[in-house]
Design an enzyme around this catalytic site. Sequence first.
Site, PDB file in Angstrom:
ATOM      1  CG  ASP A  47      45.030  50.570  39.880  1.00  0.00           C
ATOM      2  OD1 ASP A  47      44.116  49.727  39.840  1.00  0.00           O
ATOM      3  OD2 ASP A  47      45.812  50.770  38.936  1.00  0.00           O
ATOM      4  CB  CYS A  72      40.738  45.134  37.242  1.00  0.00           C
ATOM      5  SG  CYS A  72      41.702  44.151  38.405  1.00  0.00           S
TER       6      CYS A  72
END
Length: 445
Positions: free
Chosen positions: A374, A401
């Site tokens: 992540d 993201c």
Amino acid sequence: MAQSRRPRRSGARRPASARPAPKAPVTDGPVIELEIERVAHGGVFVAHHEGRVVFVADAIPGERVVARIVDQGRDRFWRAETVEVLTASDDRREHVWPEASVDRAPEKRAGGAEFGHIRMPRQRALKADVLRDALARMGGVEHAVEVEPVDPALAPDVSIDEGTGWRTRVRLHVTPDGTVGPYAARSHTVVPVASLPLAVPALAALAPLGERFPGVRAIDLIAPSVGDPSLVAVGDERMPRGDRPTIEERVGDRAFRLDRDGFWQVHTGAAATLSRAVQELIDGDLFDPRAANHDLYGGVGLLAAAVGDRFGETVRITTVESDARATEHAGANLADWVGARAITARVDRYLDELDEKASAAERARLRDATIVLDPPRSGAGRAVVDRLAALRPRQLVYVACDPVALARDVGLLRERGYELQALRAFDLFPNTHHVEAVARLGAIV
């Protein structure tokens, strides 16, 4: 984007005198009419004027608008702000944040809700377009993309139709005379506002809008899922060493302790959404609980816990995070698993050392491993991708993201023998251009 997109580092603030002066917004640039063609990454839209690309804010594909050019400093493209809509899209609505509406002068529009003038289904379709296009251009992959809203069961108080009431963290900025407000869109000019519609109701009620805080740099509003919301005045002094205020966040039946100013997902339902997505995207047939499984950029252990909760107490997993405070919390948050470890290290350096020192038995366990990563908004990047490909784990589950960073890394991984097998995307930032994606990549045998 799930809980270690780099915690805010409280000790790295510059004194006010060292901060660069905000660039004054352009209010006298040329005004032109434009036909809006498509969406671009970054919350802007593409038009053309006399053969030049123009990136336009506050528009929708298919519209004809009047726009002011605010940046002519590049040969290849200009930037512009919509000042009037001549032909409106059927998907245009009244902006959910009046202070960000196209009715205001561009330099006075609050930032942080750049899609707030677009109906929610079209917002998600536009985000899907950006991710799909990025994967094709930079990743070399044609892949269907649907951006899913957050399951209402995970965020029951959020308005799915309006995309409001979801932010559990809000930073307001403060001018030298103490005026409080968000930055104007695409600038560092503070804009006074009377509302914060994206914030959860507890923060909207707590926000000191209209008050003055001279001598303060910013106001942080924090609403953890456990306990009362808080208002924190942020100065330019360094965070003192020693004990720091902590908060508790709850995801399902599991609690996570973290620093009050540490990183946690902003949407009230995001942590649960990403935990569930990671659990579902891991190929259970390829998962070996005794392998050298890893959670890279692991923060306070959210995704490592998601893996453990799916596969049970025998899971071995190492979470790696560069922030020492987050790693300390991760160790405590993962105490349920005897096979869990939390290591403070930069991911690239950790993987370099792992590749250099791993024994034959350790390399075998790494080849059997599932790696969850992540990374920050900039993505994992070539150095980390190279090392992962050399270690050759069975599967990678990549939480992203930023669609462009994800697409670039998918392309790098494809060149090194991994293929994109599954992808889900979530609207964790309604009324903004941001989108979160979770991808599974498997080693090509």
